[in-house]
Design an enzyme around this catalytic site. Structure first.
Site, PDB file in Angstrom:
ATOM      1  N   ALA A   1     -79.453 -75.912  57.440  1.00  0.00           N
ATOM      2  CA  ALA A   1     -80.639 -75.574  56.643  1.00  0.00           C
ATOM      3  C   ALA A   1     -80.321 -74.428  55.679  1.00  0.00           C
ATOM      4  O   ALA A   1     -79.437 -73.607  55.944  1.00  0.00           O
ATOM      5  CB  ALA A   1     -81.770 -75.167  57.572  1.00  0.00           C
TER       6      ALA A   1
ATOM      7  N   GLY B   1     -77.581 -78.614  60.856  1.00  0.00           N
ATOM      8  CA  GLY B   1     -78.027 -79.735  60.035  1.00  0.00           C
ATOM      9  C   GLY B   1     -76.873 -80.330  59.239  1.00  0.00           C
ATOM     10  O   GLY B   1     -76.883 -81.518  58.902  1.00  0.00           O
TER      11      GLY B   1
ATOM     12  N   GLU C   1     -75.391 -82.750  61.450  1.00  0.00           N
ATOM     13  CA  GLU C   1     -76.324 -83.881  61.584  1.00  0.00           C
ATOM     14  C   GLU C   1     -76.225 -84.805  60.364  1.00  0.00           C
ATOM     15  O   GLU C   1     -76.308 -86.023  60.486  1.00  0.00           O
ATOM     16  CB  GLU C   1     -77.750 -83.369  61.779  1.00  0.00           C
ATOM     17  CG  GLU C   1     -77.929 -82.747  63.171  1.00  0.00           C
ATOM     18  CD  GLU C   1     -79.334 -82.248  63.413  1.00  0.00           C
ATOM     19  OE1 GLU C   1     -79.782 -81.394  62.612  1.00  0.00           O
ATOM     20  OE2 GLU C   1     -79.983 -82.687  64.368  1.00  0.00           O
TER      21      GLU C   1
ATOM     22  N   GLU D   1     -77.468 -74.541  67.028  1.00  0.00           N
ATOM     23  CA  GLU D   1     -78.907 -74.226  67.039  1.00  0.00           C
ATOM     24  C   GLU D   1     -79.338 -73.412  68.247  1.00  0.00           C
ATOM     25  O   GLU D   1     -80.208 -72.550  68.160  1.00  0.00           O
ATOM     26  CB  GLU D   1     -79.733 -75.517  66.989  1.00  0.00           C
ATOM     27  CG  GLU D   1     -79.727 -76.224  65.650  1.00  0.00           C
ATOM     28  CD  GLU D   1     -78.523 -77.113  65.422  1.00  0.00           C
ATOM     29  OE1 GLU D   1     -77.559 -77.063  66.200  1.00  0.00           O
ATOM     30  OE2 GLU D   1     -78.551 -77.872  64.428  1.00  0.00           O
TER      31      GLU D   1
END
Ligand SMILES: NC(=O)c1ccc[n+]([C@@H]2O[C@H](COP(=O)([O-])OP(=O)(O)OC[C@H]3O[C@@H](n4cnc5c(N)ncnc54)[C@H](O)[C@@H]3O)[C@@H](O)[C@H]2O)c1
Length: 703
Positions: free
Chosen positions: A62, A103, A106, A126
């Site tokens: 992010a 992310g 991901e 995370e």
């Protein structure tokens, strides 16, 4: 402007992520990826697509600049991007250089294939912020690598190296040299072999065996290892979902748990700590381009407990260091301790034998202070006596090379008075390491009245190079950490006066999350050290009352672990604190002498009183400018005093409760035993009255 650049290389399209510094997945970048995929889908010339970052960063997750802004959740979200990736009908390759984290991983996991540079790191960190991967990470990762490894990776939050990732199957090919060219070659091969899209969501979860038993054991382990942290347990729940539910349902479950965690107190505390750590290096009156001094050689004076640990810090960082002690036996003992310490690391596989030898070779020794003449930084760690330290600094003034940084490791003495005996006070400051110095991350960098800005900047940089977390403090007795600790110590003793036992106090604070209870900590540090401090206090600040209990313990030779007994009892060779009837009898006699009828004190009161003791002194420290900001105080407690990270630090705790509430508690305790202790710090009173917080407080002149 952040975007993903679209380019064609024959039949292969590339989408190059471009959002410096880490290709954070901000809204503009997310949109550009979706747009790029659409464009490639519509172009019949394109047979495969590569998602690529730079050699240094594929994607760091992010975009922190969007945190707490509406853009963070504006469509397309990362989940929407992942859906577009899943639905993409041509092979989609992630080309990973540098790192793919959170992310960012991901995003890579939702690609159909992955190639990575050898040095790349892939991780889902995370959990370190008290959350879990929120965009399919918990579901896609165990479809590519064995579930047990996936769980381990997510629960630890530690990234895997590309080589390991390849061995697991997370990465399809390791590449070297030019990432783009290597990825193009890989994509062309895919096309030539006629291999189509491969949706990770359609792969089976990599697990054989008894799924129920696996989940049950995982839950048990996580509960034991991560007491107080909710996120690892949620990772276990997501692993269960991966095993027992269809992908979409499990994905939704993951998202719902993510949402709960984002709003949890623990995650807020961990995120506070994350940002607090980054704040520590910001010094308001120090420009970013302040010149720093070159440090190639170090000297440490005093080969005792601290000096030998500090010498190891330099050697570990590859900085040659001379350890100096005027006593031959002390020097030999210091070197021997260092050797033993390294040997223990080798036996625990934390260090290789050649590394140990290299580090030992980086440490030379001398009996004469003259050996400090070559050093760019000198750290003094002799006995805690002003006359002795001043003598050493007078001598250093004569022999140290011009421009050398002269640091003292004093815990309590006036750094300005030490600097004043030299002709170069601008070069002098405190570098307060914590014991054991080679292990503890905290470093208080004590800025004297006359410390030069470049010297301060150099010490901060050096601290980081030594693997420490440097926090700036101004000169005062005890600086930030120990000055607050003294109030915590005083309060913990008053609790015993009133009726608590050392076991109860330790257990209450440990159950709240402290790494160690206070009395076990005093026993570890040595109760004679506390006695020295109290003796000094009796002269300097006679109004500062201490429970006489501490004296009673020392009178009986109960100095702590080193004498086999202190506040607790210790079996030979063991550090486990055990209750001791002798201490109970001593407590009873002490209370009788005071005329105190013991009362039962609840754990909540024990915890609150110890915390408020820290908070009230922290407020004073903030007001005086000894700490630059409340979050620096939090970092001192998190990095140096075993304060539970998921509670964010003492000042964060106070702000979270609300300062009005804190002040009311102080007033309430002021009516009780040793009520004078609870005189509120003026800043606390003021901020509570204004509805303010420590976090938002800044002194007008913050230098
Ligand atoms: N012990 C801790 O937990 C701790 C933590 C932080 C800071 N400190 C500070 O670090 C300093 C050292 O503490 P320590 O616990 O390592 O002490 P220590 O007693 O273990 O070691 C002090 C060493 O200094 C040597 N020494 C004495 N005079 C000397 C001289 N003139 N020249 C060279 N060497 C000399 C002694 O021989 C001894 O080896 C103190 O200022 C202390 O306050 C200690």
């Amino acid at each position: 402007m952040s975007t993903a650049h679209y380019a064609l290389h024959g039949s292969i399209a590339t989408l190059s992520l471009d959002n410096p510094p880490v290709n954070g997945l901000g809204h503009a970048l997310r949109s550009a990826i979706v747009d790029g995929l659409q464009r490639a889908a519509l172009d019949p010339q394109v047979h495969a697509v590569i998602l690529i970052g730079s050699h240094k960063a594929f994607c760091g997750g992010a975009d922190i600049r969007e945190f707490n802004t509406p853009k963070a959740s504006l469509a397309p979200t990362l989940r929407d991007v992942n859906v577009a990736q899943d639905e993409f009908q041509k092979p989609l390759v992630a080309a990973i250089g540098g790192f793919a984290l959170g992310g960012g991983l991901e995003l890579a996991l939702a690609c159909h294939y992955r190639v990575a540079l050898r040095g790349a790191q892939l991780g889902l960190p995370e959990v370190k912020l008290g959350i879990i991967p929120g965009s399919g990470g918990t579901q896609r990762l165990p479809r590519l690598i064995p579930l047990a490894d996936a769980v381990q990776m997510m629960v630890s939050g530690n990234p895997a190296r590309a080589k390991q990732a390849k061995a697991w199957g997370l990465v399809d090919e390791l590449v070297e040299g030019d990432l783009l060219q290597a990825a193009l070659a890989y994509a062309r091969t895919l096309v030539a072999q006629g291999r189509g899209p491969r949706r990770v969501r359609d792969l089976p979860v990599r697990f054989d065996g008894d799924a129920q038993a696996f989940v049950a054991e995982l839950r048990l382990n996580v509960r034991q290892r991560w007491r107080g942290y909710p996120a690892p347990l949620e990772i276990a729940a997501c692993a269960e979902a991966a095993l027992f539910r269809p992908f979409d349902e499990a994905r939704q479950f993951e998202r719902s748990r993510f949402e709960v965690l984002v709003n949890s107190a623990e995650s807020k505390a961990l995120r506070h700590a994350f940002f607090a750590e980054r704040q520590t290096s910001k010094i308001p009156d120090l420009a970013d381009d302040t010149p720093v001094r070159d440090i190639r050689r170090a000297a440490v004076i005093g080969a005792g407990l601290m000096g030998s640990g500090i010498a190891m810090c330099f050697a570990n960082a590859g900085i040659p260091v001379t350890l100096i002690d005027t006593k031959k036996e002390a020097l030999e003992r210091g070197l021997e301790n260092i050797r033993k310490n390294y040997a223990a690391s080798v036996s625990r596989n934390r260090l290789t034998e050649p590394q140990m030898n290299e580090r030992m070779q980086a440490i030379s020794s001398a009996l004469d202070l003259g050996a400090a003449g070559e050093a760019d930084v000198v750290v003094e760690a002799v006995y805690e006596r002003m006359d002795l330290k001043q003598d050493i600094f007078r001598l250093l003034d004569r022999i140290a090379k011009p421009g050398a940084i002269l640091a003292t490791n004093t815990s309590t003495l006036d750094v300005d008075a030490i600097a004043a005996v030299t002709g170069r006070p601008q070069d002098v400051l405190g570098m307060h390491f914590f014991s054991p110095a080679n292990v503890m991350r905290l470093l208080e960098v004590v800025r004297g009245e006359r410390t030069g800005k470049d010297v301060l900047a150099s010490a901060m940089k050096l601290g980081k190079a030594l693997g420490k977390l440097p926090v700036v403090a101004r000169v005062c007795d005890g600086f930030i950490g120990n000055r607050m600790l003294e109030q915590y110590v005083r309060q913990s003793l008053f609790l015993l006066d009133e009726g608590a036992t050392p076991q109860q106090v330790d257990q209450a604070l440990q159950a709240w999350g402290f790494a160690m209870g206070p009395f076990a900590m005093y026993d570890m540090a040595g109760n004679d050290i506390g006695r020295e401090i109290r003796q000094r206090r009796a002269k300097e600040r006679p109004e500062l009352r201490y429970s006489a209990l501490a004296e009673r313990i020392c009178e009986r030779g109960r100095f702590g672990q080193k004498s086999g007994k202190g506040w607790h009892r210790y079996e030979p060779g063991s550090r486990a604190p055990l209750p001791d009837p002798e201490v109970d009898a001593l407590l009873a006699a002490h209370r009788a002498a005071l005329g105190v009828t013991p009362r039962t004190i609840g754990d909540a009161e024990i915890v609150e009183r110890c915390l408020l003791a820290l908070v009230n002194e922290g407020a004073q420290i903030l007001d005086e400018g000894v700490a630059l900001r409340a979050s620096d105080i939090d970092m001192v407690y998190l990095a140096g005093y075993g304060f539970p990270p998921y509670r964010g630090g003492p000042m964060f705790y106070a702000d979270n409760r609300g300062l009005k509430d804190i002040l009311e508690s102080l007033h309430r305790y002021a009516d009780g035993y040793e009520g004078a202790f609870w005189q509120p710090a003026p800043l606390l009173e003021r901020l509570a009255g204004e509805g303010g917080s420590f976090g938002a407080f800044r002194r007008a002149v913050n230098t």
